[in-house]
Design an enzyme around this catalytic site. Structure first.
Site, PDB file in Angstrom:
ATOM      1  N   HIS A  56       0.849  -1.197   0.000  1.00 57.60           N
ATOM      2  CA  HIS A  56       0.000   0.000   0.000  1.00 57.60           C
ATOM      3  C   HIS A  56       0.878   1.237   0.000  1.00 57.60           C
ATOM      4  O   HIS A  56       2.099   1.141   0.041  1.00 57.60           O
ATOM      5  CB  HIS A  56      -1.007  -0.026   1.156  1.00 57.60           C
ATOM      6  CG  HIS A  56      -0.454   0.029   2.541  1.00 57.60           C
ATOM      7  ND1 HIS A  56       0.354  -0.957   3.073  1.00 57.60           N
ATOM      8  CD2 HIS A  56      -0.598   0.944   3.537  1.00 57.60           C
ATOM      9  CE1 HIS A  56       0.667  -0.652   4.326  1.00 57.60           C
ATOM     10  NE2 HIS A  56       0.109   0.502   4.627  1.00 57.60           N
ATOM     11  N   HIS A  58       1.335   3.875   2.027  1.00 56.82           N
ATOM     12  CA  HIS A  58       1.843   4.606   3.194  1.00 56.82           C
ATOM     13  C   HIS A  58       3.373   4.717   3.163  1.00 56.82           C
ATOM     14  O   HIS A  58       4.056   3.798   2.731  1.00 56.82           O
ATOM     15  CB  HIS A  58       1.385   3.919   4.486  1.00 56.82           C
ATOM     16  CG  HIS A  58      -0.052   4.189   4.829  1.00 56.82           C
ATOM     17  ND1 HIS A  58      -0.767   3.412   5.718  1.00 56.82           N
ATOM     18  CD2 HIS A  58      -0.898   5.152   4.407  1.00 56.82           C
ATOM     19  CE1 HIS A  58      -2.000   3.890   5.816  1.00 56.82           C
ATOM     20  NE2 HIS A  58      -2.111   4.934   5.031  1.00 56.82           N
ATOM     21  N   ASP A  60       5.669   4.396   5.292  1.00 59.39           N
ATOM     22  CA  ASP A  60       6.476   3.350   5.935  1.00 59.39           C
ATOM     23  C   ASP A  60       6.372   2.018   5.166  1.00 59.39           C
ATOM     24  O   ASP A  60       6.829   0.972   5.654  1.00 59.39           O
ATOM     25  CB  ASP A  60       6.097   3.172   7.412  1.00 59.39           C
ATOM     26  CG  ASP A  60       4.665   2.715   7.612  1.00 59.39           C
ATOM     27  OD1 ASP A  60       3.767   3.238   6.925  1.00 59.39           O
ATOM     28  OD2 ASP A  60       4.433   1.818   8.450  1.00 59.39           O
ATOM     29  N   HIS A  61       5.794   2.083   3.945  1.00 61.86           N
ATOM     30  CA  HIS A  61       5.717   0.892   3.078  1.00 61.86           C
ATOM     31  C   HIS A  61       6.244   1.155   1.676  1.00 61.86           C
ATOM     32  O   HIS A  61       6.745   0.239   1.030  1.00 61.86           O
ATOM     33  CB  HIS A  61       4.276   0.361   3.023  1.00 61.86           C
ATOM     34  CG  HIS A  61       3.813  -0.085   4.368  1.00 61.86           C
ATOM     35  ND1 HIS A  61       3.862  -1.388   4.778  1.00 61.86           N
ATOM     36  CD2 HIS A  61       3.382   0.633   5.439  1.00 61.86           C
ATOM     37  CE1 HIS A  61       3.452  -1.470   6.032  1.00 61.86           C
ATOM     38  NE2 HIS A  61       3.159  -0.249   6.461  1.00 61.86           N
ATOM     39  N   HIS A 113      -7.561  -0.782   5.252  1.00 60.62           N
ATOM     40  CA  HIS A 113      -6.542   0.078   5.871  1.00 60.62           C
ATOM     41  C   HIS A 113      -6.271   1.253   4.917  1.00 60.62           C
ATOM     42  O   HIS A 113      -6.340   2.412   5.306  1.00 60.62           O
ATOM     43  CB  HIS A 113      -5.303  -0.757   6.132  1.00 60.62           C
ATOM     44  CG  HIS A 113      -4.139  -0.013   6.689  1.00 60.62           C
ATOM     45  ND1 HIS A 113      -4.093   0.457   7.972  1.00 60.62           N
ATOM     46  CD2 HIS A 113      -2.950   0.345   6.129  1.00 60.62           C
ATOM     47  CE1 HIS A 113      -2.933   1.075   8.178  1.00 60.62           C
ATOM     48  NE2 HIS A 113      -2.222   1.020   7.071  1.00 60.62           N
ATOM     49  N   ASP A 132      -0.286  -4.134   6.205  1.00 59.34           N
ATOM     50  CA  ASP A 132      -0.964  -3.649   7.412  1.00 59.34           C
ATOM     51  C   ASP A 132      -2.415  -4.123   7.453  1.00 59.34           C
ATOM     52  O   ASP A 132      -3.291  -3.413   7.987  1.00 59.34           O
ATOM     53  CB  ASP A 132      -0.936  -2.113   7.470  1.00 59.34           C
ATOM     54  CG  ASP A 132       0.441  -1.569   7.814  1.00 59.34           C
ATOM     55  OD1 ASP A 132       1.353  -2.358   8.087  1.00 59.34           O
ATOM     56  OD2 ASP A 132       0.591  -0.325   7.792  1.00 59.34           O
ATOM     57  N   HIS A 170       4.427  -4.995  10.924  1.00 53.22           N
ATOM     58  CA  HIS A 170       4.775  -4.282  12.162  1.00 53.22           C
ATOM     59  C   HIS A 170       4.857  -5.254  13.343  1.00 53.22           C
ATOM     60  O   HIS A 170       4.153  -6.261  13.385  1.00 53.22           O
ATOM     61  CB  HIS A 170       3.724  -3.213  12.507  1.00 53.22           C
ATOM     62  CG  HIS A 170       3.719  -2.042  11.578  1.00 53.22           C
ATOM     63  ND1 HIS A 170       4.513  -0.941  11.756  1.00 53.22           N
ATOM     64  CD2 HIS A 170       3.002  -1.814  10.448  1.00 53.22           C
ATOM     65  CE1 HIS A 170       4.291  -0.063  10.781  1.00 53.22           C
ATOM     66  NE2 HIS A 170       3.376  -0.580   9.972  1.00 53.22           N
TER      67      HIS A 170
HETATM   68 FE    FE Z   1       2.514   0.508   8.270  1.00 58.58          FE
HETATM   69 ZN    ZN Z   2      -0.094   1.432   6.692  1.00 61.37          ZN
END
Ligand code: FE
Ligand code: ZN
Length: 250
Positions: A56, A58, A60-61, A113, A132, A170
């Site tokens: 996805h 985001h 942090d991805h 998400h 996530d 995570h």
């Molecule tokens: Fe994440």
């Molecule tokens: Zn995420």
């Protein structure tokens, strides 16, 4: 094992994954939480990089995509939403396949998400990268989709074989365990959380997990059992558990 997976912690609580199709030597990373950490893991493994598989958009991805692509020449594969923050060479969605040498990743649409979130599943090694969407004893927050959409996505993952190894993005497991104990008194959950707190006390990861273990103990997958009411659709029970987690202080 046709697929080798190397997992490493990065940022505050993310896991990065680099994978190799052993037959061909082709390699991928699943998400790019931290470009430096991914490139270091590749160097330590002595691997190049052919593919970036994003779950996805985001940061942090997908935040490391541009730097890792520049450094390795890897092709970026992911849902269309990734183009919001990164170069994207090939767009995938539910039902597509992404080949890594001889390894065939099925793309499973898992919106909720984020709207375009996808998971990647290799049926031969029974390995799933779920971003996530599903966590050990948890699930992602519903930021862009609806509770009904997230429940449907979780049910798709729950339908994978019980032995499927699940790589979530995570290390949220200890906090998920504290919440799970507050809503579910099942003995199997208690036994699992004892193991989780001990593992985290030793600084050990609790990822990967397994589909069968999550089906037995994850309070979000068990929502109809622990929060269901006669006549109420399962996704409403899920929504109630998700809302409880969102406001849980523990
Ligand atoms: Fe994440
Ligand atoms: Zn995420």
């Amino acid at each position: 094992m046709p697929l080798t997976v190397r997992q490493f912690p990065c940022l505050s609580d993310n896991y990065g994954f680099i994978v190799r199709d052993d037959a061909s030597g082709r390699t991928a990373c699943v998400d790019t939480p931290d470009a430096a950490a991914v490139l270091k893991a590749l160097a330590e493994a002595g691997w190049g990089l052919d593919l970036i598989l994003n779950t996805h958009w985001h940061p942090d991805h997908a935040g490391g995509n541009a730097e890792i692509k520049a450094a390795t020449g890897a092709t970026v594969v992911g849902p269309a939403e990734v183009a919001r923050i990164s170069p994207l060479d090939r767009t995938v969605s539910d039902g597509d396949e992404a080949m890594l040498g001889e390894t065939r990743f099925s793309v499973i649409g898992c919106g909720g998400h984020t709207l375009g979130h996808v998971a990647y599943f290799d049926a031969v090694s029974q390995t799933a990268f779920v971003g996530d969407t599903l966590f050990a004893l948890g699930c992602g927050r519903v930021f862009e989709g609806t509770a009904e959409q997230m429940w449907t996505s979780l049910q798709k993952l729950a339908a994978l074989p019980d032995d499927t190894t699940v790589y979530c993005a995570h290390e949220y497991t200890a906090s998920n365990a504290r919440f799970a104990l507050s809503v579910d008194s099942d003995p199997a959950l208690k036994a699992r959380t004892d193991d989780i707190f001990a593992a985290r006390g030793r600084g050990e990861p609790t990822v990967p997990t397994w589909i069968g273990l999550e089906k037995a103990t994850n309070p979000f997958l068990r929502a109809p059992l622990i929060a269901g009411q006669a006549g109420r659709p399962d996704f409403e029970a899920f929504a109630a558990v998700r809302a409880a987690k969102d406001s849980f202080k523990g």
